[in-house]
Design a protein around this motif. Structure first.
Motif, PDB file in Angstrom:
ATOM      1  N   ILE A  66       0.847  -1.202   0.000  1.00 62.38           N
ATOM      2  CA  ILE A  66       0.000   0.000   0.000  1.00 62.38           C
ATOM      3  C   ILE A  66       0.878   1.246   0.000  1.00 62.38           C
ATOM      4  O   ILE A  66       1.746   1.407   0.859  1.00 62.38           O
ATOM      5  CB  ILE A  66      -0.955   0.013   1.210  1.00 62.38           C
ATOM      6  CG1 ILE A  66      -1.836  -1.246   1.200  1.00 62.38           C
ATOM      7  CG2 ILE A  66      -1.829   1.271   1.192  1.00 62.38           C
ATOM      8  CD1 ILE A  66      -2.777  -1.370   2.383  1.00 62.38           C
ATOM      9  N   ASN A  67       0.622   2.112  -0.963  1.00 60.45           N
ATOM     10  CA  ASN A  67       1.378   3.363  -1.117  1.00 60.45           C
ATOM     11  C   ASN A  67       0.405   4.538  -1.011  1.00 60.45           C
ATOM     12  O   ASN A  67      -0.610   4.571  -1.699  1.00 60.45           O
ATOM     13  CB  ASN A  67       2.087   3.371  -2.484  1.00 60.45           C
ATOM     14  CG  ASN A  67       2.473   4.762  -2.933  1.00 60.45           C
ATOM     15  OD1 ASN A  67       2.040   5.216  -3.991  1.00 60.45           O
ATOM     16  ND2 ASN A  67       3.267   5.462  -2.150  1.00 60.45           N
ATOM     17  N   GLU A  68       0.714   5.481  -0.130  1.00 62.26           N
ATOM     18  CA  GLU A  68      -0.128   6.680   0.013  1.00 62.26           C
ATOM     19  C   GLU A  68       0.706   7.900  -0.361  1.00 62.26           C
ATOM     20  O   GLU A  68       1.803   8.104   0.166  1.00 62.26           O
ATOM     21  CB  GLU A  68      -0.645   6.801   1.449  1.00 62.26           C
ATOM     22  CG  GLU A  68      -1.702   7.882   1.601  1.00 62.26           C
ATOM     23  CD  GLU A  68      -2.339   7.862   2.986  1.00 62.26           C
ATOM     24  OE1 GLU A  68      -3.527   7.548   3.085  1.00 62.26           O
ATOM     25  OE2 GLU A  68      -1.623   8.154   3.958  1.00 62.26           O
ATOM     26  N   SER A  69       0.180   8.719  -1.277  1.00 67.98           N
ATOM     27  CA  SER A  69       0.873   9.927  -1.706  1.00 67.98           C
ATOM     28  C   SER A  69      -0.070  11.122  -1.606  1.00 67.98           C
ATOM     29  O   SER A  69      -1.214  10.988  -1.161  1.00 67.98           O
ATOM     30  CB  SER A  69       1.365   9.765  -3.151  1.00 67.98           C
ATOM     31  OG  SER A  69       0.259   9.623  -4.031  1.00 67.98           O
ATOM     32  N   ARG A  91      -2.683   3.881  -3.418  1.00 65.83           N
ATOM     33  CA  ARG A  91      -2.622   2.763  -4.357  1.00 65.83           C
ATOM     34  C   ARG A  91      -2.342   1.465  -3.607  1.00 65.83           C
ATOM     35  O   ARG A  91      -1.499   1.428  -2.713  1.00 65.83           O
ATOM     36  CB  ARG A  91      -1.544   3.003  -5.415  1.00 65.83           C
ATOM     37  CG  ARG A  91      -1.760   4.283  -6.209  1.00 65.83           C
ATOM     38  CD  ARG A  91      -0.732   4.436  -7.322  1.00 65.83           C
ATOM     39  NE  ARG A  91       0.625   4.528  -6.814  1.00 65.83           N
ATOM     40  CZ  ARG A  91       1.709   4.542  -7.587  1.00 65.83           C
ATOM     41  NH1 ARG A  91       1.574   4.458  -8.896  1.00 65.83           N
ATOM     42  NH2 ARG A  91       2.910   4.651  -7.052  1.00 65.83           N
ATOM     43  N   ILE A  92      -3.063   0.425  -3.982  1.00 62.99           N
ATOM     44  CA  ILE A  92      -2.900  -0.884  -3.363  1.00 62.99           C
ATOM     45  C   ILE A  92      -2.545  -1.886  -4.439  1.00 62.99           C
ATOM     46  O   ILE A  92      -3.229  -1.959  -5.474  1.00 62.99           O
ATOM     47  CB  ILE A  92      -4.183  -1.348  -2.636  1.00 62.99           C
ATOM     48  CG1 ILE A  92      -4.604  -0.307  -1.593  1.00 62.99           C
ATOM     49  CG2 ILE A  92      -3.987  -2.687  -1.971  1.00 62.99           C
ATOM     50  CD1 ILE A  92      -5.759   0.549  -2.016  1.00 62.99           C
ATOM     51  N   ALA A  93      -1.494  -2.640  -4.240  1.00 59.35           N
ATOM     52  CA  ALA A  93      -1.074  -3.662  -5.200  1.00 59.35           C
ATOM     53  C   ALA A  93      -1.106  -5.028  -4.523  1.00 59.35           C
ATOM     54  O   ALA A  93      -0.615  -5.179  -3.400  1.00 59.35           O
ATOM     55  CB  ALA A  93       0.328  -3.363  -5.721  1.00 59.35           C
ATOM     56  N   ILE A  94      -1.688  -6.001  -5.208  1.00 62.77           N
ATOM     57  CA  ILE A  94      -1.735  -7.371  -4.695  1.00 62.77           C
ATOM     58  C   ILE A  94      -0.857  -8.240  -5.584  1.00 62.77           C
ATOM     59  O   ILE A  94      -1.012  -8.263  -6.807  1.00 62.77           O
ATOM     60  CB  ILE A  94      -3.177  -7.902  -4.671  1.00 62.77           C
ATOM     61  CG1 ILE A  94      -4.009  -7.032  -3.721  1.00 62.77           C
ATOM     62  CG2 ILE A  94      -3.210  -9.360  -4.221  1.00 62.77           C
ATOM     63  CD1 ILE A  94      -5.473  -7.341  -3.736  1.00 62.77           C
ATOM     64  N   ILE A 101      -6.848   1.901  -6.984  1.00 60.63           N
ATOM     65  CA  ILE A 101      -6.436   3.300  -6.864  1.00 60.63           C
ATOM     66  C   ILE A 101      -7.602   4.132  -6.355  1.00 60.63           C
ATOM     67  O   ILE A 101      -8.715   4.046  -6.879  1.00 60.63           O
ATOM     68  CB  ILE A 101      -5.950   3.855  -8.224  1.00 60.63           C
ATOM     69  CG1 ILE A 101      -4.671   3.134  -8.654  1.00 60.63           C
ATOM     70  CG2 ILE A 101      -5.707   5.358  -8.140  1.00 60.63           C
ATOM     71  CD1 ILE A 101      -4.139   3.558  -9.994  1.00 60.63           C
ATOM     72  N   GLU A 102      -7.343   4.920  -5.326  1.00 59.54           N
ATOM     73  CA  GLU A 102      -8.355   5.841  -4.808  1.00 59.54           C
ATOM     74  C   GLU A 102      -7.749   7.232  -4.716  1.00 59.54           C
ATOM     75  O   GLU A 102      -6.738   7.427  -4.033  1.00 59.54           O
ATOM     76  CB  GLU A 102      -8.854   5.393  -3.430  1.00 59.54           C
ATOM     77  CG  GLU A 102      -9.939   6.301  -2.878  1.00 59.54           C
ATOM     78  CD  GLU A 102     -10.529   5.782  -1.569  1.00 59.54           C
ATOM     79  OE1 GLU A 102     -11.698   5.378  -1.570  1.00 59.54           O
ATOM     80  OE2 GLU A 102      -9.804   5.770  -0.566  1.00 59.54           O
ATOM     81  N   LYS A 103      -8.349   8.183  -5.423  1.00 67.32           N
ATOM     82  CA  LYS A 103      -7.859   9.555  -5.382  1.00 67.32           C
ATOM     83  C   LYS A 103      -8.255  10.201  -4.068  1.00 67.32           C
ATOM     84  O   LYS A 103      -9.331   9.939  -3.541  1.00 67.32           O
ATOM     85  CB  LYS A 103      -8.417  10.337  -6.572  1.00 67.32           C
ATOM     86  CG  LYS A 103      -7.924   9.786  -7.904  1.00 67.32           C
ATOM     87  CD  LYS A 103      -8.493  10.540  -9.085  1.00 67.32           C
ATOM     88  CE  LYS A 103      -7.978   9.938 -10.388  1.00 67.32           C
ATOM     89  NZ  LYS A 103      -8.532  10.614 -11.577  1.00 67.32           N
ATOM     90  N   GLN A 104      -7.362  11.069  -3.562  1.00 71.32           N
ATOM     91  CA  GLN A 104      -7.562  11.655  -2.233  1.00 71.32           C
ATOM     92  C   GLN A 104      -8.855  12.472  -2.145  1.00 71.32           C
ATOM     93  O   GLN A 104      -9.503  12.502  -1.118  1.00 71.32           O
ATOM     94  CB  GLN A 104      -6.361  12.540  -1.871  1.00 71.32           C
ATOM     95  CG  GLN A 104      -5.034  11.795  -1.808  1.00 71.32           C
ATOM     96  CD  GLN A 104      -4.910  10.861  -0.615  1.00 71.32           C
ATOM     97  OE1 GLN A 104      -5.885  10.534   0.037  1.00 71.32           O
ATOM     98  NE2 GLN A 104      -3.707  10.420  -0.332  1.00 71.32           N
ATOM     99  N   ASP A 105      -9.220  13.138  -3.248  1.00 75.41           N
ATOM    100  CA  ASP A 105     -10.404  13.991  -3.198  1.00 75.41           C
ATOM    101  C   ASP A 105     -11.644  13.333  -3.812  1.00 75.41           C
ATOM    102  O   ASP A 105     -12.673  13.966  -3.975  1.00 75.41           O
ATOM    103  CB  ASP A 105     -10.141  15.324  -3.913  1.00 75.41           C
ATOM    104  CG  ASP A 105      -9.681  15.122  -5.351  1.00 75.41           C
ATOM    105  OD1 ASP A 105      -9.306  13.982  -5.693  1.00 75.41           O
ATOM    106  OD2 ASP A 105      -9.695  16.101  -6.120  1.00 75.41           O
TER     107      ASP A 105
END
Length: 506
Positions: free
Chosen positions: A7-10, A15-18, A29-33
């Protein structure tokens, strides 16, 4: 199977990779807004009821009304009495569902598909609140068990526990991860879900409809809740905030698995360090190379996804049929992986390399079905047709990866191509003719993208001279970096004004 979650948060997105056995298989992928809507419960207002469409539209406070198909109406209170008495299942199969809904009526709905391409979210009245071990289904009575649980004795034990702990007017679905869990663990999860539902009912009394009354977990937390099973060897997170939040969650629901959680401390970005970034970059390209030298072309259109299998650089040592079978088997495995990775959905048509023998075509069909069993989305696959095409459908829940990671090109507007320089010159020719039929200016300046300006000056001198003599106008060419490759702008030399829109641009 060795499974890992990264899991990467920017600043822009989470973003989550399996990864399964060292191979990337899913990306979220989930956008912050822009938080996801799937799983959210709303108290909405019925806007329109359209029996001809077998659907209703519900105002849930979103910019576009939610779409409620009659097939997604699970509660008897929203169905016509005749429909309930005349065997609902038969009516649903015949597409003739009668509902008891009226404009202005307040109704609970839950989002099951994200809004996309100008369409509102798709909703259902069958509310389901997911927990770690159970899914709570309010206003229902049944007990369901995950189909992925095969042990009949374990199924019987879990069903007995569920019937013992649940209230009469509430249904539950036992999830796969509940296998082997004690009655106390299951009961704790049930109590937590009941508490959430009571909070929803209490919130409805204090808010103005339409309103969001239950918000599901953000993508990262929901992935951990739904996918962190015993076969996951580790979860690596590079955000301290998300790491602590996940740690607290695991301590509460599954303390024995908390040791599998790691915090990423290196300066190199986590996805780059694990080799995931390059893989994600490839997902925006239509061409996918296979190890054998063959390749896939994946094209997403408005109506369907088309996959073409090509032999490429592959040179087999056997006959055509055997070579085609080998490529197609490899392609079937990669297609299943790419559908999960890119989260492609809807109607999917795969054009495998032609094979004469029916037995070989069946091998491809069964190989693809076997690989698709790893996919959490619902799929339906048809055998290869007489035209050599395999058709299948895949459930859409959220946006495809390409829609999450990219925006429509302002030049080509989604076509993926722009007009050629020759076509651009033709449009310039037509513009000059239309302009001179209305105005008498003798001097114009034509601004073009530098590459187009150079091409016109270097290779089309005679064409440009002929255009000027024919229309009795002098045109000077100027390179302009702010002009796109498929555009042009005309200016009046005398006053410097842009005159492009003085006539219609084609």
């Amino acid at each position: 199977m060795k499974k890992e979650i990264y899991i990467n948060e920017s600043m822009g997105e989470t973003r989550i990779a399996i990864v399964e056995d060292g191979q990337l298989v899913e990306v979220y992928i989930e956008k912050q807004d822009k938080h996801r809507m799937v799983g959210n419960v709303y108290r909405g207002v019925v806007e329109n009821v359209l029996p001809g469409m077998q659907a209703a539209f519900v105002d849930i406070g979103h910019e576009i009304n939610a779409f409620l198909p009659f097939t997604e109406i699970q509660d008897d209170e929203y169905l016509d009495d005749d429909d309930i008495n005349n065997n609902k299942k038969n009516n649903r199969n015949n597409g003739a569902i009668k509902v008891d809904l009226t404009t202005g009526q307040e109704i609970y709905v839950q989002v099951i598909k994200e809004p996309f391409a100008g369409k509102g979210p798709r909703v259902t009245t069958g509310i389901a609140l997911p927990g770690r071990l159970l899914v709570l289904v309010p206003n229902s009575k049944y007990v369901g068990i995950s189909k992925k649980m095969w042990d009949k004795y374990e199924r019987r034990r879990l069903k007995k526990i569920a019937n013992k702990i649940k209230e009469k007017n509430v249904g539950v679905i036992i999830r796969t991860v509940a296998e082997g869990k004690s009655e106390d663990q299951i009961n704790n999860d049930y109590k937590s879900l009941i508490k959430k539902w009571k909070q929803v009912e209490a919130k409805v009394k204090s808010v103005k409809t339409p309103a969001l009354v239950y918000e599901d977990l953000e993508t990262a937390s929901s992935v951990i809740r739904d996918l962190f099973s015993p076969d996951v060897e580790k979860i690596v997170i590079d955000s301290k905030k998300l790491f602590r939040k996940t740690q607290t969650y695991l301590d509460e629901v599954s303390p024995n698995m908390a040791s599998r959680l790691d915090f990423y401390k290196l300066k190199t970005p986590i996805f780059e360090g694990m080799g995931i970034e390059d893989e994600i970059g490839k997902l925006l390209r239509p061409k996918v190379w296979l190890k054998s030298g063959a390749y896939l072309i994946i094209e997403k259109t408005e109506a369907m996804v088309v996959v073409d299998v090509n032999s490429g650089r592959y040179v087999g040592k056997k006959g055509h049929e055997d070579n085609s079978l080998k490529i197609n088997l490899e392609a079937a495995r990669e297609v299943a992986r790419q559908l999960r990775l890119r989260d492609l959905s809807g109607l999917i048509v795969i054009d495998f390399i032609d094979m004469r023998e029916e037995e070989n075509r069946k091998k491809i069909y069964y190989e693809l079905r076997k690989e698709l069993k790893r996919d959490r989305a619902k799929v339906a696959v048809s055998p290869i047709s007489e035209f050599g095409l395999l058709e299948m459908t895949r459930q859409r829940i959220r946006l495809s990866l390409i829609d999450s990671m990219s925006d429509e090109c302002p030049s080509c507007h989604g076509a993926g191509r722009i007009i050629s320089i020759e076509t651009l010159i033709t449009r310039i020719d037509h513009w000059v003719r239309r302009y001179k039929s209305k105005f008498r200016n003798l001097r114009l300046r034509l601004d073009l993208h530098p590459e187009n300006a150079d091409f016109l000056i270097t290779n089309k001198k005679k064409v440009l001279r002929g255009l000027m003599w024919k229309n009795f106008v002098h045109i000077s060419i100027e390179a302009n970096t702010s002009i796109k490759r498929d555009q042009y702008r005309f200016f009046n030399v005398k006053d410097g004004k842009d005159v492009t829109n003085k006539v219609d641009i084609v």
